[in-house]
Write a protein that holds these residues in place. Structure first.
Motif, PDB file in Angstrom:
ATOM      1  N   ASP A  90      30.094  -5.828 -78.469  1.00 36.79           N
ATOM      2  CA  ASP A  90      30.869  -4.813 -77.756  1.00 36.79           C
ATOM      3  C   ASP A  90      30.453  -3.648 -78.045  1.00 36.79           C
ATOM      4  O   ASP A  90      30.139  -3.407 -79.270  1.00 36.79           O
ATOM      5  CB  ASP A  90      32.275  -5.233 -77.882  1.00 36.79           C
ATOM      6  CG  ASP A  90      33.072  -6.368 -77.170  1.00 36.79           C
ATOM      7  OD1 ASP A  90      32.251  -7.043 -76.103  1.00 36.79           O
ATOM      8  OD2 ASP A  90      34.124  -6.514 -77.570  1.00 36.79           O
ATOM      9  N   GLU A 142      37.275  -0.576 -75.916  1.00 36.48           N
ATOM     10  CA  GLU A 142      36.129  -1.282 -75.504  1.00 36.48           C
ATOM     11  C   GLU A 142      35.329  -0.643 -74.311  1.00 36.48           C
ATOM     12  O   GLU A 142      36.150  -0.387 -73.466  1.00 36.48           O
ATOM     13  CB  GLU A 142      36.392  -2.857 -75.633  1.00 36.48           C
ATOM     14  CG  GLU A 142      35.023  -3.481 -74.952  1.00 36.48           C
ATOM     15  CD  GLU A 142      35.624  -4.890 -74.286  1.00 36.48           C
ATOM     16  OE1 GLU A 142      36.546  -5.716 -74.831  1.00 36.48           O
ATOM     17  OE2 GLU A 142      35.041  -5.159 -73.316  1.00 36.48           O
ATOM     18  N   SER A 187      30.472  -4.944 -72.896  1.00 36.27           N
ATOM     19  CA  SER A 187      30.376  -6.406 -73.519  1.00 36.27           C
ATOM     20  C   SER A 187      29.212  -6.660 -72.936  1.00 36.27           C
ATOM     21  O   SER A 187      28.493  -6.568 -71.876  1.00 36.27           O
ATOM     22  CB  SER A 187      31.264  -7.328 -73.160  1.00 36.27           C
ATOM     23  OG  SER A 187      32.469  -7.036 -73.725  1.00 36.27           O
TER      24      SER A 187
HETATM   25 MG    MG Z   1      34.644  -7.508 -73.134  1.00 35.59          MG
END
Ligand code: MG
Ligand code: ATP
Length: 430
Positions: free
Chosen positions: A346, A353, A356
């Protein structure tokens, strides 16, 4: 002829501008207007004794946010925005705005986000709100340039699909004739199929749909995903591309968006520094345990509170790498020497975040096995698995949320601020 307000200078002599009436002030002998277009604001000053009857009549009746055409002489004046003012020979109302306004464009009255989104077209007239979308546009330009410079092929994959990318819960079902169909959560399966097509390097910038039922400041039900997939690459290679992309996008925005950044009070706009640290998942958990969440343990997803704690410790962009295979999707490649962890990552901003990614499983049988291990039925993925039988290159890729990129770049408090018309559980209109 109309000129953009930012181009009006004391040396222009005569000028004609068209814009919205931003503010009106009447000081007895003088009437002042601020006129705004997307490039800036100019003061229009009407000396009542000298002005013509038609100018005076229009100036008297015009309401805020009406559109006016103003033509006249430009004069230098210290106190006005941009150091100049316009003394009109023509002051003509082109489009009348009703009053009161549903939302104050001048921002003297701060409004709730909901009120702002209800009258979004007015909200977007505010220079600091408009600036977000001008910057978003420049950032997307940077991103497109970045990919084309590196010879990626831009693809467009279907948004109406028959199967979930990763199983069911976040899917929006739709009526598709007599069949079951969904809005796509991610271009994942299709961009991987393009590796089997021999495209080698692809990118897509498009909508993703997630039936997230939690109401947070970082989740939307319709978001924009910036996706890449590359053949003959591993996770390290695509992490490098992601880091380069983030840095070059910040640099481009910094070089192109001085005025907009100033509008947003982003005077300390900083380009992130390379290299972004790569924090193994196991170390991320240790930091989270130490800093806040003793409850978090190896094998758990990184919660929002944990993200925050780790972000504070790291202080800048970083990657979390080497995730437990069990908590990543079936298409993430396990390490050859230890299949309990996988080549997933990530990209994190200290606040949340951003992306990914992973090196993907390219072996058909391993992929089927991993799909089954997740409790999914390989038969629903036949269209996806088929290409893996006829020469699928090793490949890797990632998906980056455009709204979270803009939100973190501009330090916005809510992801909805980075979308023109956000979709969430309570918002389908406008
Ligand atoms: Mg993710
Ligand atoms: P999170 O755990 O924060 O909900 P995710 O891991 O479910 O995100 P991914 O499936 O990994 O999200 O999607 C890749 C990227 O797309 C995310 O890192 C994020 O930037 C963006 N994204 C995903 N879902 C959303 C959403 N609902 N709203 C806004 N952006 C999203």
């Amino acid at each position: 002829m109309r000129i953009p307000i930012q181009d009006v200078t004391p040396t222009t002599g005569m000028a004609e501008v068209i814009g919205w009436v931003h503010e009106v002030r009447d000081l007895g002998g003088l009437a002042f207007f601020l006129i705004r277009d997307r490039t800036g604001i100019i003061q229009v000053t009407i000396p009542k004794k000298k002005a013509s009857k038609t100018v005076l009549a229009a100036a008297k009746t015009v309401s805020r946010e009406s559109i006016v055409r103003v033509k006249g002489t430009v004069k230098a004046i210290d106190k006005a925005p941009g150091g100049r003012e316009l003394i009109p020979d023509i002051f003509e109302i082109m489009s009348v705005s009703e009053s009161p306004l549903p939302l104050d464009v001048v921002e003297k009255v701060p409004a709730e986000l909901d009120t702002r989104l209800d009258a979004r077209f007015l909200d977007l007239r505010r220079p600091r709100v408009g600036a977000v979308f001008q910057i978003r546009s420049v950032a997307m330009d940077a991103i497109n340039k970045f990919f084309f410079d590196r010879e990626f092929i831009q693809i467009t994959t279907p948004k109406i699909v028959a199967a979930a990318t990763e199983g069911g819960t976040e899917l929006f079902p739709i009526a598709y004739f007599d069949k079951e169909a969904f809005l796509n959560q991610s271009p994942q399966l299709y961009k991987q199929m393009m590796m089997a097509a021999g495209f080698e390097k692809v990118f897509e910038i498009g909508p993703i749909f997630r039936a997230e039922e939690h109401n947070t400041t970082k989740h939307l039900n319709e978001a924009t995903s910036i996706d890449i997939e590359i053949s003959f690459a591993d996770h390290y290679e695509v992490m490098q591309i992601l880091e380069d992309l983030i840095i070059s996008t910040y640099e481009y925005v910094k070089s192109k968006c001085n005025d907009q950044l100033a509008n947003l009070d982003c005077v300390d706009f900083m380009v992130p520094k390379a290299p972004f640290p790569k924090l193994p998942y196991v170390d991320a958990i240790t930091i989270a345990q130490k800093k806040c969440e003793n409850k978090i343990k190896y094998g758990d997803d990184i919660s929002t509170a944990a993200e925050k704690a780790i972000g504070e410790e790291l202080g800048g962009h970083y990657f979390i790498v080497d995730w437990p295979t069990d908590i990543r999707p079936y298409y993430a490649m396990p390490y050859e020497n230890d299949s309990s962890i996988c080549k997933a990552f990530d990209l994190m901003h200290p606040r949340m975040e951003l992306a990914s990614g992973a090196q993907r499983v390219h072996q058909h049988d391993l992929l089927v096995q991993q799909i089954k291990r997740k409790g999914l039925n390989p038969e629903s993925f036949e269209f996806y698995l088929h290409p893996f039988l006829y020469g699928m290159p090793p490949h890797a890729g990632w998906g980056l949320g455009a709204e979270r990129l803009v939100m973190t770049m501009l330090n916005l408090s809510n992801v909805r601020e980075a979308v023109l018309f956000p979709r969430d559980m309570h918002r389908l209109v406008p």
